[in-house]
Design a protein around this motif. Structure first.
Motif, PDB file in Angstrom:
ATOM      1  N   LEU A  39      15.227  12.358   7.953  1.00 24.54           N
ATOM      2  CA  LEU A  39      13.878  12.200   8.901  1.00 24.54           C
ATOM      3  C   LEU A  39      13.012  11.530   7.833  1.00 24.54           C
ATOM      4  CD1 LEU A  39      12.453  12.744  11.095  1.00 24.54           C
ATOM      5  CD2 LEU A  39      11.844  15.191  10.459  1.00 24.54           C
ATOM      6  N   PHE A  40      12.564  10.476   8.145  1.00 25.41           N
ATOM      7  CA  PHE A  40      11.812   9.812   7.042  1.00 25.41           C
ATOM      8  C   PHE A  40      10.302   9.728   7.648  1.00 25.41           C
ATOM      9  CE2 PHE A  40      10.257   6.335   4.876  1.00 25.41           C
ATOM     10  CZ  PHE A  40      10.799   6.136   3.604  1.00 25.41           C
ATOM     11  N   VAL A  41       9.540  10.658   7.237  1.00 30.31           N
ATOM     12  CA  VAL A  41       8.242  10.495   7.608  1.00 30.31           C
ATOM     13  C   VAL A  41       7.350   9.444   6.605  1.00 30.31           C
ATOM     14  CG1 VAL A  41       6.123  12.019   8.069  1.00 30.31           C
ATOM     15  CG2 VAL A  41       8.271  12.868   8.412  1.00 30.31           C
ATOM     16  N   ALA A  42       6.840   8.589   7.637  1.00 31.85           N
ATOM     17  CA  ALA A  42       5.735   7.709   6.792  1.00 31.85           C
ATOM     18  C   ALA A  42       4.591   7.117   7.522  1.00 31.85           C
ATOM     19  CB  ALA A  42       6.525   6.449   6.320  1.00 31.85           C
ATOM     20  N   HIS A  43       3.750   6.513   7.030  1.00 28.04           N
ATOM     21  CA  HIS A  43       2.685   5.943   7.848  1.00 28.04           C
ATOM     22  C   HIS A  43       2.677   4.365   7.711  1.00 28.04           C
ATOM     23  CE1 HIS A  43       0.767   6.169   3.939  1.00 28.04           C
ATOM     24  NE2 HIS A  43       0.176   4.950   3.994  1.00 28.04           N
ATOM     25  N   ASN A  44       3.490   4.019   6.903  1.00 27.33           N
ATOM     26  CA  ASN A  44       3.757   2.578   6.799  1.00 27.33           C
ATOM     27  C   ASN A  44       4.815   1.835   7.490  1.00 27.33           C
ATOM     28  OD1 ASN A  44       4.361  -0.214   5.792  1.00 27.33           O
ATOM     29  ND2 ASN A  44       3.731   0.606   3.750  1.00 27.33           N
ATOM     30  N   MET A  45       4.455   1.398   8.661  1.00 23.67           N
ATOM     31  CA  MET A  45       5.791   0.549   9.631  1.00 23.67           C
ATOM     32  C   MET A  45       6.574  -0.284   8.792  1.00 23.67           C
ATOM     33  SD  MET A  45       6.306   1.167  12.593  1.00 23.67           S
ATOM     34  CE  MET A  45       6.439   0.785  14.264  1.00 23.67           C
ATOM     35  N   TYR A  99      -0.152   1.628  21.426  1.00 19.64           N
ATOM     36  CA  TYR A  99      -0.297   2.079  20.301  1.00 19.64           C
ATOM     37  C   TYR A  99       0.874   1.276  19.090  1.00 19.64           C
ATOM     38  CZ  TYR A  99      -0.985   5.193  16.205  1.00 19.64           C
ATOM     39  OH  TYR A  99      -1.225   5.586  14.971  1.00 19.64           O
ATOM     40  N   THR A 100       1.924   1.590  19.578  1.00 19.63           N
ATOM     41  CA  THR A 100       3.071   0.772  18.624  1.00 19.63           C
ATOM     42  C   THR A 100       2.842  -0.180  18.510  1.00 19.63           C
ATOM     43  OG1 THR A 100       4.681   2.444  19.884  1.00 19.63           O
ATOM     44  CG2 THR A 100       5.644   0.846  18.516  1.00 19.63           C
ATOM     45  N   GLN A 101       2.467  -1.200  19.679  1.00 27.76           N
ATOM     46  CA  GLN A 101       1.881  -2.651  19.505  1.00 27.76           C
ATOM     47  C   GLN A 101       0.927  -2.987  18.440  1.00 27.76           C
ATOM     48  OE1 GLN A 101       0.859  -3.617  23.457  1.00 27.76           O
ATOM     49  NE2 GLN A 101       3.196  -3.395  24.089  1.00 27.76           N
ATOM     50  N   ALA A 102      -0.058  -1.929  18.413  1.00 28.10           N
ATOM     51  CA  ALA A 102      -1.370  -1.974  17.503  1.00 28.10           C
ATOM     52  C   ALA A 102      -0.678  -1.986  15.967  1.00 28.10           C
ATOM     53  CB  ALA A 102      -2.211  -0.954  17.781  1.00 28.10           C
ATOM     54  N   LEU A 103       0.158  -0.802  15.876  1.00 32.11           N
ATOM     55  CA  LEU A 103       0.665  -0.648  14.635  1.00 32.11           C
ATOM     56  C   LEU A 103       1.450  -1.709  14.077  1.00 32.11           C
ATOM     57  CD1 LEU A 103       2.460   3.162  14.569  1.00 32.11           C
ATOM     58  CD2 LEU A 103       0.389   2.401  13.306  1.00 32.11           C
ATOM     59  N   ILE A 104       2.427  -2.224  14.823  1.00 34.89           N
ATOM     60  CA  ILE A 104       3.331  -3.301  14.329  1.00 34.89           C
ATOM     61  C   ILE A 104       2.266  -4.507  14.120  1.00 34.89           C
ATOM     62  CG2 ILE A 104       5.007  -5.152  14.955  1.00 34.89           C
ATOM     63  CD1 ILE A 104       6.064  -2.177  16.399  1.00 34.89           C
ATOM     64  N   SER A 105       1.402  -4.772  14.864  1.00 37.56           N
ATOM     65  CA  SER A 105       0.551  -5.951  14.710  1.00 37.56           C
ATOM     66  C   SER A 105      -0.225  -5.792  13.338  1.00 37.56           C
ATOM     67  CB  SER A 105      -0.301  -6.253  15.822  1.00 37.56           C
ATOM     68  OG  SER A 105      -1.282  -5.303  15.776  1.00 37.56           O
ATOM     69  N   ALA A 106      -0.279  -4.454  12.775  1.00 37.47           N
ATOM     70  CA  ALA A 106      -1.128  -4.482  11.596  1.00 37.47           C
ATOM     71  C   ALA A 106      -0.078  -4.651  10.277  1.00 37.47           C
ATOM     72  CB  ALA A 106      -1.682  -2.978  11.435  1.00 37.47           C
ATOM     73  N   VAL A 107       1.244  -4.627  10.424  1.00 37.38           N
ATOM     74  CA  VAL A 107       1.943  -5.012   9.276  1.00 37.38           C
ATOM     75  C   VAL A 107       1.810  -6.335   8.769  1.00 37.38           C
ATOM     76  CG1 VAL A 107       4.410  -5.095   8.509  1.00 37.38           C
ATOM     77  CG2 VAL A 107       3.868  -3.395  10.271  1.00 37.38           C
ATOM     78  N   PRO A 108       1.401  -6.611   7.598  1.00 39.91           N
ATOM     79  CA  PRO A 108       1.038  -7.871   7.076  1.00 39.91           C
ATOM     80  C   PRO A 108       2.335  -8.607   6.892  1.00 39.91           C
ATOM     81  CG  PRO A 108       0.792  -6.137   5.365  1.00 39.91           C
ATOM     82  CD  PRO A 108       1.575  -5.297   6.654  1.00 39.91           C
ATOM     83  N   VAL A 109       2.288 -10.009   7.225  1.00 41.79           N
ATOM     84  CA  VAL A 109       3.473 -11.020   7.205  1.00 41.79           C
ATOM     85  C   VAL A 109       3.486 -11.765   5.958  1.00 41.79           C
ATOM     86  CG1 VAL A 109       4.922 -12.753   8.197  1.00 41.79           C
ATOM     87  CG2 VAL A 109       3.912 -10.816   9.477  1.00 41.79           C
TER      88      VAL A 109
END
Lengths: 336, 310
Positions: free
Chosen positions: A225-231, A266-276
């Motif tokens: 069970l991997f808990v993290a805030h970094n998508m 909310y998931t969409q917002a989290l994923i759009s915040a991941v730097p590419v």
């Protein structure tokens, strides 16, 4: 092994079908005490009805921003904090209803890796003793055998057996995290709960530790069970991802599918915040307004509506429940 | 649930050599104790203090083996003689040799100081650790007991206790320890409150380790700096306390004595000019107490440096 033990082993592990860990309607409310009598005047709804399963050998990523309750979920499963209500089953056995003796047995099967590589190792104990402590607690092996086990574990996590006499302050952050991992492995658990295991480490060290974790998973058939805030981190290690917001799970799905095609805003917002890592790449960013609301008094209806770009009046009245939104994917949004 | 055995661990394959290279070497810095010892030795005053304490112990416990005097039978024909080759520090009002008496009296002072400090520290540490770790109503009850005892003026309490019990060596040790354990109890309770929420304590819980293991193996060892520093000051305080009690006439019964008793005895002769009845005992108390305090201060620095380098 005694005959009872053989029977128990056969009854428990590989033949048993079904998930390794089942979490059912887990609720954890922390009281805020006040007044002369120190009675609860309000409740922090840190975890407010969370359910999920983890299959054997699988990694479930649990993501969410600070204050979403993801660490509380991890700690409640381990009974580090008492639950308010709900049920957790490990190999079909109730964790919360277990007696002290039963619990001690269950503890061998689920271990934790902590976030802070500094605070999670006793500065006054040589690392060999830190790693062997679980074996001592359960009376496994003779001192000689335990020493051999410690050497083995240190090598498994990429350190040297000779390091067992050294103290935590003689190691770097990444090395300490390896020691924490060795400690978690000493009892040969099935389930390892990793509570933000890399977020306190340098980015260059993060990938090393993540690689180590996935190597160990293959070697020892571990379930994480991997808990993290970094998508980005969660996406790299998880088979499935569960997204938490304000004490509730808002979306669950296979990692690839959830990242490519998130259904909950909310998931969409989290994923759009991941730097590419491509300076020419442009995309639509969903930027959330404001902070996560207080879990003492969460918004009515959908908890996310106050920050949701597509919220309507219905969201304030009717709480959206988790429902299938794709193959193996569920989300709690009226408009997913 | 499978039964994990150590031999099972042996047969596990090491995943890849790659991980080994990535893990890298550990810094060689030695244990926390070595670091603390290094800082301690850097402090000249502390080393001098340690030297004084070692000298005092040798003086009091080995000295009488080399310098023979009769410290049991009085000799009234030889009273208040000034220092001379036969009596380097003279004799007192009943004819005891003062140098020899300084050794015997020092034995009592140091014994009471060290044993009372050990007792008070051990009991105080356990009391504070249990109160802080268990918390809740038990903590409230245990700490209110400490508070109410702290609220009684020490000297008053000592006088009452010393008057209630026949002063003997074990009784004096007990009385001194009884007023001294309160401070370590408070200190350790405070530290325990912060230590019990550390993640390494959670790790022990997750392993299935019990409360006794957590307190004895994880919480108390991490308060060792506070404990050692406080214990050192406790020795100095106990020597002073016993001196004060003796000064008030509540010390060990004759022919035994201690530095405070000698001082109290000599004070009657201040105006007769018998300085050898006052200065040796007074200086012995002051020098020993200062030495213990210097050691305590240096240990505090040494343990704090360890934390800074963490």
């Amino acid at each position: 092994m005694s005959r009872e033990l053989v029977a128990e082993v056969e009854a428990a592990s590989p033949t048993r079908k079904g998930p390794l860990l089942e979490v059912r309607d887990l609720v954890k409310h922390f009281p805020i005490k006040g007044g002369l009598l120190q009675l609860p005047v309000a409740w922090v709804k840190a975890v407010d009805g969370v359910s999920f399963d983890i299959q054997r050998g699988e990694t479930l990523g649990l993501v969410g921003e600070s204050g979403s309750g993801k660490s509380t979920v991890a700690r409640t499963i381990l009974r580090l904090i008492p639950p308010t209500s709900g049920e957790v089953l490990l190999e079909g056995k109730s964790v919360f209803k277990a007696s002290a003796n039963e619990m001690k047995k269950i503890r061998r099967d689920m271990q934790i890796i902590f976030q802070d590589p500094y605070g999670s190792l006793n500065p006054r104990m040589p690392v060999g003793e830190i790693i062997a402590e679980g074996l001592v607690v359960h009376g496994i092996g003779s001192p000689k055998e335990r020493e051999a086990a410690v050497n083995r574990l240190l090598e498994i996590v990429g350190l040297r057996g000779q390091h067992r006499g050294r103290f935590p302050h003689e190691f770097s952050g990444g090395q300490r995290q390896r020691i924490g991992i060795a400690r978690a492995l000493a009892l040969t658990p099935n389930l390892v709960i990793a509570d933000e295991p890399v977020s306190a480490l340098d980015v260059s060290i993060q990938s090393q530790v993540l690689n180590l974790l996935s190597d160990l998973q293959k070697e020892f058939n571990l379930t994480y069970l991997f808990v993290a805030h970094n998508m980005a981190v969660v996406e790299q290690v998880s088979d499935r991802i569960a997204v938490m917001y304000l004490g509730k799970i808002v979306e669950v799905g296979p990692a690839e599918e959830l990242v490519r095609n998130p259904k909950h805003p909310y998931t969409q917002a989290l994923i759009s915040a991941v730097p590419v890592p491509d300076p020419a790449y442009r995309r639509e960013r969903t930027v959330l307004k404001g902070d996560i609301p207080s879990p003492i008094n969460p918004p009515s209806g959908c908890h996310f509506r106050t920050r949701c770009p597509i919220a309507t009046e219905r969201c304030a009245v009717e709480e959206p429940l988790l429902r299938p939104v794709g193959k193996d994917q569920i989300a709690a949004c009226h408009y997913a | 649930m499978s039964e994990p055995t150590v031999s099972e661990l042996d047969s596990l394959p090491v995943p890849e050599v790659r991980a080994l290279a990535e893990g890298g070497e550990a810094k060689v810095a030695g244990s926390a104790w070595k670091l603390a010892a290094y800082v301690f030795v850097e402090n000249r005053l502390a080393v001098a203090g340690l030297g004084v304490v070692v000298f005092m112990f040798l003086f009091c416990f080995v000295g009488p083996l080399l310098y023979h005097t009769d410290q049991i039978n009085t000799d009234i024909t030889q009273f208040t003689l000034p220092p001379s080759p036969a009596h380097p520090l003279g004799t007192d009002n009943v004819g005891y040799d003062v140098l020899g008496r300084l050794m015997v009296g020092g034995q009592t002072s140091l014994e009471i100081g060290v044993i009372a400090a050990l007792l008070a520290t051990t009991f105080g540490v356990l009391w504070g650790a249990i109160a802080g770790f268990v918390g809740g109503w038990l903590d409230q009850v245990m700490m209110r007991i400490v508070d109410s005892m702290l609220a009684i003026p020490t000297l008053f309490l000592l006088l009452v206790l010393a008057a209630m019990f026949v002063p003997s060596l074990p009784m004096l040790i007990f009385i001194v320890a009884l007023v001294a354990w309160l401070v370590p109890a408070r200190l350790i309770r405070g530290e325990t409150l912060s230590l019990r929420t550390r993640e390494y304590v959670d790790a022990v819980r997750v392993m299935g380790g019990g409360d006794v293991r957590i307190v004895l193996r994880h919480i108390i060892p991490n308060t060792i700096g506070t404990i050692m520093v406080n214990a050192t000051f406790q020795v100095a305080d106990a020597i002073l306390t016993i001196a004060a009690l003796s000064f008030l006439g509540l010390g060990v019964p004759p022919p035994a004595t201690n530095w405070g008793g000698m001082l109290s005895n000599g004070v009657s002769y201040t105006f007769a000019g018998y300085w050898w009845l006052i200065y040796p005992a007074g200086l012995a108390i002051v020098i020993t107490v200062v030495a213990f305090n210097l050691i305590g201060d240096a240990m505090r620095d040494a343990f704090e440096v360890r934390l800074q380098r963490r």
